[in-house]
Design an enzyme around this catalytic site. Structure first.
Site, PDB file in Angstrom:
ATOM      1  N   ASP A 188      47.755   7.453  70.883  1.00 53.44           N
ATOM      2  CA  ASP A 188      49.161   6.478  71.366  1.00 53.44           C
ATOM      3  C   ASP A 188      50.974   6.943  70.560  1.00 53.44           C
ATOM      4  OD1 ASP A 188      46.864   4.855  69.094  1.00 53.44           O
ATOM      5  OD2 ASP A 188      46.999   4.530  70.773  1.00 53.44           O
TER       6      ASP A 188
ATOM      7  N   HIS B 207      45.392  12.068  63.154  1.00 52.80           N
ATOM      8  CA  HIS B 207      43.902  11.863  64.051  1.00 52.80           C
ATOM      9  C   HIS B 207      42.650  12.259  62.520  1.00 52.80           C
ATOM     10  CE1 HIS B 207      40.577  11.472  66.447  1.00 52.80           C
ATOM     11  NE2 HIS B 207      41.834  10.882  67.361  1.00 52.80           N
TER      12      HIS B 207
END
Ligand code: SDX
Length: 393
Positions: free
Chosen positions: A328, A271
């Site tokens: 996700d 991320h």
């Protein structure tokens, strides 16, 4: 240097924009919507209440929430002419393509009486977008499987109405499982906003040109579609299925992800901001465990996901680069257990992220200092040179 990471002062400030909406601390793995920790909202709130909080800034009273829900409920139908819109697409059309085109297309039904500076017009547009996106999404799925469209049933809750339009059939009544509706509502909450991610930045930049809200949101849908952003939830399931077909050989996939000569990345890992476990992934993993135990007890993909997480998080490469599972990584497993095809996973992300996009657009549009976004660049091209006629080249 390519622009979007250094805002033109007119857009907001030099390196990022100021916002009151979402607080993110990537090192500590903290996420708060309007100051409320995501863990508390996930435990005690619901998606429409969180949507109200993000868009209007405060938790609603009961009467404010009732009015918000009622205004969304009365706008769930699409104009009947929109039915032909779906006929224009091939059966194989990716639902994100339909969603972005239909969202921008919605503006054509209101263009004669829509002023982005008029508060009431903006408010009604918020209800229309929140109400119609699930209908568009469900109808794009029905189109892809050749089934008749199921109209919204306004007695149902927001998540239940979507499931009803997705899985109901004209031939018989469809009972929505309240536990499934609750799991979907929770996923929507966890996706609702995430400060200045790529798709929200797209909404702000496009919106700063004063185009209508529908078009600005459509640009967010397009940005989210990318596999490095919201499209990752679809890519995670495809990756887990590949690992299953490779006899669960998670080690080789971890090795590939570390190999600089291999473009493969572990989807659902890493991320730009979180250098710790994504707090949303923690909550989604718990929900996945519950939902899968009930709906897909024999699906090996959850075990493979857990093994993959364990293998990656015990590997120096992932530890040094602080690559943890993100939002996700587990969400797709729940969508799959709900019976959704992988192409619909990013659409679910878009439905969840819609109130965040709306809130960010509204905050920008109501800021008197906002000017058109105009990022600058560092020029690295040729110095001045004289034109050469084609015969002399
Ligand atoms: C979302 O911004 C948001 O908030 C987004 C989001 C939201 O709610 O809106 O949180 C939603 O988009 C989550 C991210 C979903 N995408 C994926 O899961 C795709 C896989 N992840 C990566 O592609 C990557 O981690 C990104 C795109 C998410 C972040 O990219 P960065 O921060 O630009 O990191 P990077 O590409 O510069 O990578 C840093 C290093 C690189 O190695 P070096 O060049 O330093 O040697 O880490 C490596 C990368 O190769 N790396 C990975 C990796 N992610 C980064 N290596 C293997 N597998 C990965 N997943």
């Amino acid at each position: 240097a390519t622009g979007l990471t250094t805002y033109d002062p007119g857009f907001a400030s030099t390196s990022s924009c100021r916002s009151d909406i979402t607080y993110l601390n990537g090192e500590a793995g903290i996420l708060r919507y309007r100051g409320y920790p995501i863990e508390q909202l996930a435990k005690s709130s619901n998606f429409l209440e969180v949507s109200y909080l993000l868009i209007f800034g405060e938790l609603p009273t009961q009467s404010e929430l009732d009015y918000f829900e009622q205004q969304i409920t009365i706008h769930t139908l699409l104009h009947e002419d929109m039915r032909q819109f779906f006929d224009a697409f091939p059966k194989s059309a990716h639902p994100m393509a339909i969603l972005s085109a239909a969202t921008a297309g919605l503006s054509t039904f209101y263009q004669d009486h829509y002023d982005p500076k008029d508060e009431r017009d903006v408010e009604v547009s918020i209800y229309r977008l929140m109400a119609k996106m699930p209908t568009i999404a469900a109808w794009s799925y029905k189109k892809s499987i050749g089934q008749a469209f199921i109209y919204p049933w306004n007695k149902l809750s927001y998540p239940a109405n979507f499931l009803h339009m997705m899985f109901g059939v004209k031939a018989e009544p469809y009972e929505v499982d309240p536990e499934i509706a609750k799991a979907l509502d929770l996923l929507y909450i966890l996706h609702a906003d995430h400060e200045q991610n790529a798709s929200t930045t797209a909404v702000r930049l496009v919106g700063s040109t004063q185009v209508n809200m529908f078009a600005a949101i459509a640009s967010g849908i397009n940005a989210l579609w990318g596999p490095l952003h919201g499209g990752a939830n679809q890519a995670v399931l495809e990756m887990l299925a590949e690992i299953r077909d490779a006899d669960g050989d998670t080690a080789s996939f971890v090795a590939r992800a570390k190999d600089k000569n291999d473009p493969f990345r572990l989807m659902g890992f890493g991320h730009r901001v979180y250098k710790n476990y994504d707090p949303r992934a923690t909550i989604i993993k718990e929900t996945a465990d519950k939902v899968l135990r009930k709906l897909a007890p024999n699906d090996p993909l959850f075990e493979i996901a857990q093994e993959l997480e364990e293998a990656a998080l015990s590997d120096d490469y992932f530890i040094e680069k602080k690559l943890y599972p993100n939002v996700d990584f587990y969400s797709g497993l729940i969508y799959k257990a709900l019976g959704l095809p992988t192409e619909m996973f990013t659409v679910m992300f878009a439905i969840g992220r819609l109130p965040g996009w709306i809130a960010q657009w509204k905050e920008m549009m109501s800021d008197p200092d906002t000017r058109i976004g105009r990022p600058r660049q560092i020029y690295t091209g040729a110095a001045t040179r004289e034109y050469v006629e084609i015969e002399n080249r």
